[in-house]
Design a protein around this motif. Structure first.
Motif, PDB file in Angstrom:
ATOM      1  N   UNK B  15       1.042  -1.004   0.134  1.00 51.88           N
ATOM      2  CA  UNK B  15      -0.053   0.048   0.077  1.00 51.88           C
ATOM      3  C   UNK B  15       0.984   1.251   0.037  1.00 51.88           C
ATOM      4  N   UNK B  16       0.695   1.957  -1.037  1.00 55.60           N
ATOM      5  CA  UNK B  16       1.620   3.057  -0.992  1.00 55.60           C
ATOM      6  C   UNK B  16       0.649   4.490  -1.462  1.00 55.60           C
ATOM      7  N   UNK B  17       1.152   5.517  -0.828  1.00 54.31           N
ATOM      8  CA  UNK B  17       0.479   6.809  -1.319  1.00 54.31           C
ATOM      9  C   UNK B  17       1.528   7.423  -2.641  1.00 54.31           C
ATOM     10  N   UNK B  18       0.543   8.142  -3.376  1.00 56.24           N
ATOM     11  CA  UNK B  18       1.310   8.599  -4.523  1.00 56.24           C
ATOM     12  C   UNK B  18       2.615   9.480  -4.063  1.00 56.24           C
ATOM     13  N   UNK B  19       2.718  10.166  -2.917  1.00 54.03           N
ATOM     14  CA  UNK B  19       3.945  10.787  -2.624  1.00 54.03           C
ATOM     15  C   UNK B  19       4.913   9.657  -2.152  1.00 54.03           C
ATOM     16  N   UNK B  20       4.749   8.541  -1.758  1.00 57.54           N
ATOM     17  CA  UNK B  20       5.712   7.708  -1.459  1.00 57.54           C
ATOM     18  C   UNK B  20       6.389   7.087  -2.631  1.00 57.54           C
ATOM     19  N   UNK B  21       5.784   6.842  -3.924  1.00 57.57           N
ATOM     20  CA  UNK B  21       6.276   6.463  -4.954  1.00 57.57           C
ATOM     21  C   UNK B  21       7.144   7.365  -5.851  1.00 57.57           C
ATOM     22  N   UNK B  22       8.387   6.853  -6.022  1.00 56.31           N
ATOM     23  CA  UNK B  22       9.314   7.923  -6.672  1.00 56.31           C
ATOM     24  C   UNK B  22       9.486   7.428  -8.291  1.00 56.31           C
ATOM     25  N   UNK B  23       9.302   6.092  -8.256  1.00 55.70           N
ATOM     26  CA  UNK B  23       9.386   5.569  -9.685  1.00 55.70           C
ATOM     27  C   UNK B  23       9.150   4.245  -9.734  1.00 55.70           C
ATOM     28  N   UNK B  24       8.674   3.588 -10.620  1.00 57.41           N
ATOM     29  CA  UNK B  24       8.449   2.069 -10.905  1.00 57.41           C
ATOM     30  C   UNK B  24       9.161   1.593 -12.077  1.00 57.41           C
ATOM     31  N   UNK B  25      10.006   0.525 -12.015  1.00 55.00           N
ATOM     32  CA  UNK B  25      10.589   0.087 -13.065  1.00 55.00           C
ATOM     33  C   UNK B  25      10.307  -1.547 -13.339  1.00 55.00           C
ATOM     34  N   UNK B  26      10.163  -1.795 -14.905  1.00 54.91           N
ATOM     35  CA  UNK B  26       9.823  -3.132 -15.002  1.00 54.91           C
ATOM     36  C   UNK B  26      10.897  -4.137 -15.050  1.00 54.91           C
ATOM     37  N   UNK B  27      10.607  -5.349 -14.552  1.00 51.43           N
ATOM     38  CA  UNK B  27      11.359  -6.450 -14.691  1.00 51.43           C
ATOM     39  C   UNK B  27      10.744  -7.710 -15.156  1.00 51.43           C
ATOM     40  N   UNK B  28      10.463  -7.960 -16.684  1.00 60.66           N
ATOM     41  CA  UNK B  28       9.667  -8.833 -17.095  1.00 60.66           C
ATOM     42  C   UNK B  28       8.211  -8.855 -16.471  1.00 60.66           C
ATOM     43  N   UNK B  29       7.813  -9.961 -15.761  1.00 66.51           N
ATOM     44  CA  UNK B  29       6.282 -10.061 -15.416  1.00 66.51           C
ATOM     45  C   UNK B  29       6.123  -9.180 -13.931  1.00 66.51           C
ATOM     46  N   UNK B  30       7.423  -8.751 -13.510  1.00 62.97           N
ATOM     47  CA  UNK B  30       7.338  -8.053 -12.249  1.00 62.97           C
ATOM     48  C   UNK B  30       7.714  -6.767 -12.205  1.00 62.97           C
ATOM     49  N   UNK B  31       7.467  -5.818 -11.138  1.00 59.48           N
ATOM     50  CA  UNK B  31       7.834  -4.852 -11.322  1.00 59.48           C
ATOM     51  C   UNK B  31       8.419  -4.177  -9.786  1.00 59.48           C
ATOM     52  N   UNK B  32       9.481  -3.189  -9.779  1.00 59.92           N
ATOM     53  CA  UNK B  32      10.175  -2.703  -8.695  1.00 59.92           C
ATOM     54  C   UNK B  32       9.364  -1.414  -8.497  1.00 59.92           C
ATOM     55  N   UNK B  33       8.814  -1.427  -7.112  1.00 60.56           N
ATOM     56  CA  UNK B  33       8.082   0.243  -6.809  1.00 60.56           C
ATOM     57  C   UNK B  33       9.279   0.709  -5.848  1.00 60.56           C
TER      58      UNK B  33
END
Lengths: 298, 123
Positions: B15-33
């Motif tokens: 659970x993240x607020x919009x302010x907590x998320x700096x960026x999201x990167x893709x790794x195949x079928x997964x993603x790093x938040x």
């Protein structure tokens, strides 16, 4: 949903704006914001209508039962989270699902209506009677010969007697038993009743971690018992033995032994739609002592 | 009530607020938040799925997020610098932690243009 992912590396898109990606023409038709996606909703409605008509068509000739209650609409999150790809208990297939535990991605395979069997030698990936196959016992060089590591009984014949690993898997008359024991009566029973037996590392016993403490990281595969049903679970990244056992315990695995791991170890599965999930050196020629745990269609 | 991006798997919930998320990167079928402070959460969703979830779950804040090519979703508020020739996008979070990303030059040009259009052309 997949189409939403379509964006070239040279484009950007402001999320939720309904704007077209920079450098393209037209509005973003695939936004998840409901007011911005009339075309998608139209297609969804059309698809649901078609599905309903097809369902009625299938049910009418069989009985005059009242139409079933409409299913609850599936939440967007549910669709994305629960990646179970098959539900019909009438056929033999493998349910495939993905999850992430302790930041470790896992792929979970559950054979349905299929009978487990141990097979030695090379098996054909084109064998359509097999719904799930995974390399079983480890093998390695003993002098100049390649031999199975650990005790191994095949069709009642003892091929190896080593007790270097405490996990075991016994197959007797289509039933499978796994556990951790230095000596087990299943070994003798497999000899006398033409069963199959192999040893591997024990990972989990009675819901507790019993994996040997080895620091090297690799892709792990486990044969796991959860609530009376067997699963094959793969780690999608290289982790330690103990980390793998930890995530299995978090998945409520009661008993688990390892299967041959690494990126080269063969595993394939076939889901209800016929989609195949393959990993390892599928087409390579493996030694005759290679063994596979397979689940065949009933 | 503050909006949250909620990512659920069968066993975990993020659970993240919009302010907590700096960026999201893709790794195949997964993603790093990647969150402010430098934490990195691996979730079992593709980037396109997360894009759709942001739009659906955070309608008031979704426009803060920009999908850049196939590999990134960035929070516009944390964009610190864009260098097209160096092919470099730098984000700076609330704790002054820097994140250097390398989207394509064309995407960086488009991003720069979008920010200029939004905030007025800087002479």
């Amino acid at each position: 949903m997949a189409k939403y992912n379509e964006l070239n590396d040279d484009e950007i898109r402001v999320i939720g704006s309904g704007e077209a990606p920079a450098g393209t023409e037209g509005a973003d038709k695939s936004s998840a914001n409901p007011p911005a996606q009339p075309r998608k909703r139209w297609w969804l409605a059309a698809l649901l209508l078609l599905a309903a008509v097809a369902l009625c068509f299938m049910l009418l000739p069989r009985s005059e039962q009242p139409a079933p209650e409409p299913e609850e609409p599936i939440a967007v999150n549910r669709v994305m989270v629960d990646t179970l790809r098959s539900v019909d208990p009438q056929n033999s297939y493998t349910e495939v699902s993905d999850t992430v535990i302790n930041r470790i991605p896992l792929q979970i395979f559950k054979p349905v209506e299929a009978v487990p069997e141990l097979v030695m030698g090379n098996i054909s990936p084109n064998d359509t009677t097999i719904v799930l196959a995974a390399m079983a016992a480890d093998y390695g060089y003993e002098g100049k010969n390649i031999e199975v590591v650990g005790a191994f009984v095949y069709r009642g014949e003892i091929l190896s007697k080593s007790k270097s690993k405490q996990g075991y898997c016994a197959l007797l008359n289509g039933n499978m038993f796994i556990g951790k024991a230095l000596t087990t009566p299943y070994f003798e029973q497999c000899v006398t009743e033409n069963g199959d037996f192999f040893r591997q590392f024990a990972l989990v016993e009675d819901g507790q971690i019993v994996a040997p403490d080895r620091k090297q990281r690799s892709v792990h595969r486990g044969l796991c018992l959860i609530d009376g049903h067997y699963y094959v679970i793969d780690s999608q990244t290289a982790i330690t033995n103990e980390q793998f056992a930890e995530v299995l315990v978090a998945l409520h695995v009661e008993t688990a032994i390892s299967l041959m791991g690494s990126a080269h170890a063969v595993r394939w599965a076939c889901d209800k739609t016929g989609r195949r999930y393959e990993t390892g050196d599928i087409d390579a020629k493996h030694p005759d002592v290679a063994s596979y745990l397979v689940w065949r269609r009933k | 009530m503050e909006e949250h991006l909620i990512c659920m798997t069968t066993t975990e919930l993020f659970r993240f607020t919009s302010g907590q998320i700096v960026y999201i990167s893709a790794e195949g079928n997964y993603s790093h938040i990647h969150t402010s402070g430098g934490e990195d959460f691996l979730v079992g969703f593709q980037l396109g799925q997360l894009e759709q979830m942001i739009a659906g779950q955070m309608p008031d804040n979704a426009r803060r997020f920009i999908r850049i090519g196939r590999n990134y979703i960035v929070n516009e508020h944390y964009i610190c610098s864009i260098s097209v020739p160096r092919q470099r996008l730098v984000l700076l979070d609330r704790t002054d932690k820097k994140y250097a990303l390398t989207p394509s030059r064309e995407a960086l040009k488009a991003l720069k243009q979008h920010l200029e259009d939004t905030y007025g052309k800087i002479q």
